[in-house]
Design a protein around this motif. Structure first.
Motif, short mmCIF file in Angstrom:
data_model
loop_
_atom_site.label_atom_id
_atom_site.label_comp_id
_atom_site.label_asym_id
_atom_site.label_seq_id
_atom_site.Cartn_x
_atom_site.Cartn_y
_atom_site.Cartn_z
N VAL A 64 0.87 -1.18 0.00
CA VAL A 64 0.00 0.00 0.00
C VAL A 64 0.90 1.23 0.00
O VAL A 64 1.77 1.36 0.85
CB VAL A 64 -0.91 0.01 1.25
CG1 VAL A 64 -1.66 1.32 1.37
CG2 VAL A 64 -1.87 -1.17 1.22
N ASN A 65 0.68 2.14 -0.98
CA ASN A 65 1.51 3.34 -1.03
C ASN A 65 0.70 4.63 -0.97
O ASN A 65 1.22 5.71 -1.21
CB ASN A 65 2.43 3.34 -2.24
CG ASN A 65 1.70 3.50 -3.55
OD1 ASN A 65 0.47 3.47 -3.60
ND2 ASN A 65 2.44 3.69 -4.62
N GLY A 66 -0.57 4.53 -0.64
CA GLY A 66 -1.42 5.70 -0.48
C GLY A 66 -2.73 5.31 0.18
O GLY A 66 -3.16 4.16 0.07
N HIS A 87 -10.09 3.86 1.61
CA HIS A 87 -9.56 3.36 0.34
C HIS A 87 -8.04 3.36 0.40
O HIS A 87 -7.45 4.11 1.17
CB HIS A 87 -10.01 4.25 -0.83
CG HIS A 87 -11.47 4.17 -1.10
ND1 HIS A 87 -12.40 4.84 -0.33
CD2 HIS A 87 -12.17 3.49 -2.03
CE1 HIS A 87 -13.61 4.58 -0.78
NE2 HIS A 87 -13.50 3.76 -1.81
N VAL A 88 -7.45 2.52 -0.42
CA VAL A 88 -5.99 2.45 -0.52
C VAL A 88 -5.58 2.49 -1.98
O VAL A 88 -6.39 2.23 -2.87
CB VAL A 88 -5.44 1.15 0.12
CG1 VAL A 88 -5.77 1.08 1.59
CG2 VAL A 88 -5.91 -0.08 -0.62
N SER A 93 -3.35 0.60 -7.93
CA SER A 93 -4.65 1.20 -8.23
C SER A 93 -5.43 1.35 -6.94
O SER A 93 -5.12 0.73 -5.92
CB SER A 93 -5.42 0.34 -9.23
OG SER A 93 -5.66 -0.94 -8.68
N GLU A 94 -6.46 2.19 -7.00
CA GLU A 94 -7.29 2.43 -5.82
C GLU A 94 -8.26 1.29 -5.61
O GLU A 94 -8.78 0.71 -6.56
CB GLU A 94 -8.06 3.74 -5.97
CG GLU A 94 -7.19 4.96 -5.85
CD GLU A 94 -7.98 6.26 -5.86
OE1 GLU A 94 -9.13 6.27 -5.37
OE2 GLU A 94 -7.45 7.24 -6.37
N ALA A 95 -8.52 0.99 -4.33
CA ALA A 95 -9.48 -0.05 -3.97
C ALA A 95 -10.06 0.27 -2.59
O ALA A 95 -9.40 0.93 -1.78
CB ALA A 95 -8.78 -1.40 -3.94
N PRO A 96 -11.26 -0.22 -2.32
CA PRO A 96 -11.82 -0.06 -0.98
C PRO A 96 -10.99 -0.82 0.05
O PRO A 96 -10.40 -1.86 -0.26
CB PRO A 96 -13.22 -0.66 -1.08
CG PRO A 96 -13.47 -0.89 -2.52
CD PRO A 96 -12.16 -0.91 -3.23
N VAL A 97 -10.94 -0.31 1.25
CA VAL A 97 -10.15 -0.94 2.30
C VAL A 97 -10.61 -2.37 2.57
O VAL A 97 -9.82 -3.21 3.02
CB VAL A 97 -10.15 -0.07 3.58
CG1 VAL A 97 -11.48 -0.16 4.30
CG2 VAL A 97 -9.01 -0.45 4.49
N ALA A 98 -11.85 -2.69 2.27
CA ALA A 98 -12.35 -4.06 2.48
C ALA A 98 -11.56 -5.07 1.66
O ALA A 98 -11.40 -6.22 2.09
CB ALA A 98 -13.83 -4.13 2.12
N LEU A 118 1.28 8.14 4.99
CA LEU A 118 1.26 7.78 3.57
C LEU A 118 0.62 8.90 2.76
O LEU A 118 -0.19 9.67 3.30
CB LEU A 118 0.47 6.48 3.35
CG LEU A 118 1.14 5.21 3.85
CD1 LEU A 118 0.15 4.04 3.79
CD2 LEU A 118 2.36 4.89 3.02
N PRO A 119 0.94 9.00 1.48
CA PRO A 119 0.29 10.02 0.64
C PRO A 119 -1.22 9.82 0.62
O PRO A 119 -1.71 8.69 0.61
CB PRO A 119 0.89 9.77 -0.75
CG PRO A 119 2.17 9.06 -0.50
CD PRO A 119 1.95 8.24 0.73
N GLN A 120 -1.94 10.92 0.65
CA GLN A 120 -3.40 10.88 0.57
C GLN A 120 -3.83 10.76 -0.89
O GLN A 120 -3.28 11.42 -1.75
CB GLN A 120 -4.01 12.13 1.20
CG GLN A 120 -3.66 12.31 2.67
CD GLN A 120 -4.28 11.23 3.54
OE1 GLN A 120 -5.50 11.06 3.57
NE2 GLN A 120 -3.45 10.50 4.26
N ILE A 121 -4.81 9.89 -1.13
CA ILE A 121 -5.31 9.71 -2.51
C ILE A 121 -6.70 10.28 -2.64
O ILE A 121 -7.37 10.55 -1.69
CB ILE A 121 -5.31 8.23 -2.92
CG1 ILE A 121 -6.10 7.37 -1.94
CG2 ILE A 121 -3.88 7.72 -3.00
CD1 ILE A 121 -6.28 5.94 -2.40
#
Length: 102
Positions: free
Chosen positions: A6-8, A20-21, A38-43, A99-102
């Motif tokens: 995870v980088n954001g 989200h991550v 890519s972005e995805a829900p934390v679930a 971490l960087p905010q997305i």
């Protein structure tokens, strides 16, 4: 078992929870990205952790990228799932807020 990083993150300002991550699979041999993050829900991260996968945070340093501590799955009182850094297993002083905010 797979390795992910995870980088954001996106954090809800009212609940202070990660919603989200930005993440992707990582090649465990050389720790390079196996796919574009890519972005995805934390679930999705919580599910990967529950399935036994290794998920780590990645913090950008001034001259490099450092693989950080493992993440762990948490269950909140309202029965929703979330993630946190596994601070019991590391001396890492940073948090997901770093971490960087997305």
């Amino acid at each position: 078992m797979s390795m992910f990083a995870v980088n954001g993150v996106r954090i809800d300002p009212l609940s202070a929870r990660v919603t989200h991550v930005r993440w992707a699979a990582v090649n465990s041999a050389d720790r390079s990205w196996a796919a574009k993050p890519s972005e995805a829900p934390v679930a999705e991260v919580a599910h990967a952790l529950a399935s036994g996968n290794d998920v780590r945070a990645i913090f950008s340093e001034s001259d490099a990228t450092a693989i950080g501590p493992k993440l762990k799955r948490v269950l909140y009182r309202d029965a929703s799932e979330g993630i946190e850094l596994d601070i019991d297993a590391t001396s890492e002083s940073r948090t997901l807020w770093d971490l960087p905010q997305i």
